[in-house]
Write a protein that holds these residues in place. Structure first.
Motif, PDB file in Angstrom:
ATOM      1  N   GLU A  74      23.998  57.041  64.949  1.00  0.00           N
ATOM      2  CA  GLU A  74      24.102  55.851  64.101  1.00  0.00           C
ATOM      3  C   GLU A  74      24.292  54.593  64.934  1.00  0.00           C
ATOM      4  O   GLU A  74      23.763  53.520  64.591  1.00  0.00           O
ATOM      5  CB  GLU A  74      25.273  56.006  63.126  1.00  0.00           C
ATOM      6  N   MET A  75      25.033  54.709  66.040  1.00  0.00           N
ATOM      7  CA  MET A  75      25.245  53.552  66.896  1.00  0.00           C
ATOM      8  C   MET A  75      23.930  53.131  67.561  1.00  0.00           C
ATOM      9  O   MET A  75      23.634  51.941  67.670  1.00  0.00           O
ATOM     10  CB  MET A  75      26.298  53.879  67.952  1.00  0.00           C
ATOM     11  N   ALA A  76      23.136  54.110  67.980  1.00  0.00           N
ATOM     12  CA  ALA A  76      21.832  53.793  68.569  1.00  0.00           C
ATOM     13  C   ALA A  76      20.907  53.177  67.525  1.00  0.00           C
ATOM     14  O   ALA A  76      20.150  52.238  67.825  1.00  0.00           O
ATOM     15  CB  ALA A  76      21.212  55.056  69.156  1.00  0.00           C
ATOM     16  N   GLU A 244      26.479  47.447  73.691  1.00  0.00           N
ATOM     17  CA  GLU A 244      26.702  46.656  74.895  1.00  0.00           C
ATOM     18  C   GLU A 244      25.391  46.363  75.612  1.00  0.00           C
ATOM     19  O   GLU A 244      25.196  45.260  76.149  1.00  0.00           O
ATOM     20  CB  GLU A 244      27.668  47.393  75.825  1.00  0.00           C
ATOM     21  N   ARG A 245      24.487  47.333  75.616  1.00  0.00           N
ATOM     22  CA  ARG A 245      23.185  47.101  76.258  1.00  0.00           C
ATOM     23  C   ARG A 245      22.363  46.078  75.483  1.00  0.00           C
ATOM     24  O   ARG A 245      21.657  45.257  76.077  1.00  0.00           O
ATOM     25  CB  ARG A 245      22.433  48.427  76.392  1.00  0.00           C
ATOM     26  N   VAL A 246      22.449  46.126  74.152  1.00  0.00           N
ATOM     27  CA  VAL A 246      21.755  45.119  73.344  1.00  0.00           C
ATOM     28  C   VAL A 246      22.341  43.737  73.613  1.00  0.00           C
ATOM     29  O   VAL A 246      21.608  42.739  73.709  1.00  0.00           O
ATOM     30  CB  VAL A 246      21.855  45.465  71.843  1.00  0.00           C
ATOM     31  N   GLN A 247      23.660  43.671  73.739  1.00  0.00           N
ATOM     32  CA  GLN A 247      24.302  42.394  74.033  1.00  0.00           C
ATOM     33  C   GLN A 247      23.819  41.839  75.376  1.00  0.00           C
ATOM     34  O   GLN A 247      23.570  40.627  75.515  1.00  0.00           O
ATOM     35  CB  GLN A 247      25.819  42.564  74.054  1.00  0.00           C
ATOM     36  N   GLU A 248      23.682  42.703  76.363  1.00  0.00           N
ATOM     37  CA  GLU A 248      23.181  42.267  77.664  1.00  0.00           C
ATOM     38  C   GLU A 248      21.757  41.733  77.553  1.00  0.00           C
ATOM     39  O   GLU A 248      21.415  40.709  78.166  1.00  0.00           O
ATOM     40  CB  GLU A 248      23.232  43.435  78.656  1.00  0.00           C
ATOM     41  N   GLN A 249      20.920  42.413  76.759  1.00  0.00           N
ATOM     42  CA  GLN A 249      19.551  41.953  76.576  1.00  0.00           C
ATOM     43  C   GLN A 249      19.512  40.596  75.871  1.00  0.00           C
ATOM     44  O   GLN A 249      18.724  39.720  76.236  1.00  0.00           O
ATOM     45  CB  GLN A 249      18.758  42.983  75.768  1.00  0.00           C
ATOM     46  N   ILE A 250      20.383  40.445  74.869  1.00  0.00           N
ATOM     47  CA  ILE A 250      20.426  39.172  74.134  1.00  0.00           C
ATOM     48  C   ILE A 250      20.879  38.031  75.043  1.00  0.00           C
ATOM     49  O   ILE A 250      20.304  36.943  75.055  1.00  0.00           O
ATOM     50  CB  ILE A 250      21.361  39.294  72.907  1.00  0.00           C
TER      51      ILE A 250
END
Length: 258
Positions: A74-76, A244-250
């Motif tokens: 669900e998190m992914a 966290e990885r999405v945040q880094e991409q953003i």
């Protein structure tokens, strides 16, 4: 890490001590050596209780593992939905992307920095994260598509925002469905009753070693069940890695609009 190891050792040593205590208590109560028919009856009782006890532990352990893996899935899913919303906002149009992207970026930051700890401490979702989600939702709702492309992008963003909302609800319900105290009563009762039934066997070194092995392994399984029962707290705390990885991409994106 040291605290987790100590907690695991406490579970193992505790079940071993409980097993030996129940065994010697029953030996003290019964007194003397058991006769042949008593050993046969004891073996029969041990077999039946052990089967039920093992089934209970296996079912609960499997359930906790499934829920733990489901949370990771669900998190992914939520992280993928957030990325889609963020970049679809940029595709929708240069003049419309900033409010949506800012709300989504703030939402991700709030989940990582605030909500995750709130789930560990209180078992509740963050109201601030819901506010940022609602802000993004309102911005998308207010969009007025000028062509088929924008209409499709708006529809997709709304759908993905609903996916985020569903993932959030499931994330909170995972804490609410934690193991009830009745399970621990059944699990510890099984350890005690099995140990009591071993009274028919004399306290020789090898017999005591086998009893300790039984208690130790049961303690390991109980520790794993306890660890996976709340994925937001140690010893098996799950980090919001995909978010966290999405945040880094953003943060690295040139289209942040911030």
């Amino acid at each position: 890490m040291i605290v987790e190891m100590l907690l695991g050792a406490l579970f193992v040593c505790g079940t071993v001590a409980l097993t030996l205590a129940a065994y010697f208590l029953m030996r003290l109560i019964m007194g003397g050596e058991a006769e042949g028919h008593e050993k046969e009856l004891a073996s029969s009782v041990i077999f039946r209780i052990s089967a039920l006890h093992g089934l209970i532990l296996a079912l609960v352990f499997a359930q906790e593992m499934v829920e733990y893996q489901q949370l990771k899935y669900e998190m992914a899913t939520e992280a993928g939905a957030i990325a889609d919303i963020y970049y679809d906002a940029a595709r929708y149009g240069e003049g419309f992307k900033a409010p949506i992207q800012q709300a989504i970026s703030a939402y991700v930051s709030q989940v990582i920095d605030g909500e995750w700890q709130s789930l560990a401490d209180k078992g509740r979702l963050s109201n601030e994260a819901w506010a940022f989600w609602d802000k993004a939702y309102q911005h998308v709702l207010n969009l007025v598509p000028a062509d088929k492309r924008q209409e499709s992008l708006r529809s997709q963003m709304l759908e993905r925002l609903h996916d985020v909302s569903q993932s959030r609800t499931k994330r909170e319900s995972n804490v609410a469905d934690s193991i009830d105290s009745i399970f621990w009563f059944a699990a510890l009762s099984g350890v005690i009753f099995i140990a009591l039934a071993y009274y028919a066997y004399p306290p020789r070194r090898r017999n005591l070693l086998l009893l300790c092995l039984f208690g130790a392994y049961t303690g390991i399984i109980l520790f794993l069940i306890y660890a996976f029962s709340n994925p937001y707290q140690p010893p098996a705390a799950l980090a919001p890695g995909p978010l966290e990885r999405v945040q880094e991409q953003i943060n690295a994106s040139p289209a942040t609009g911030l």
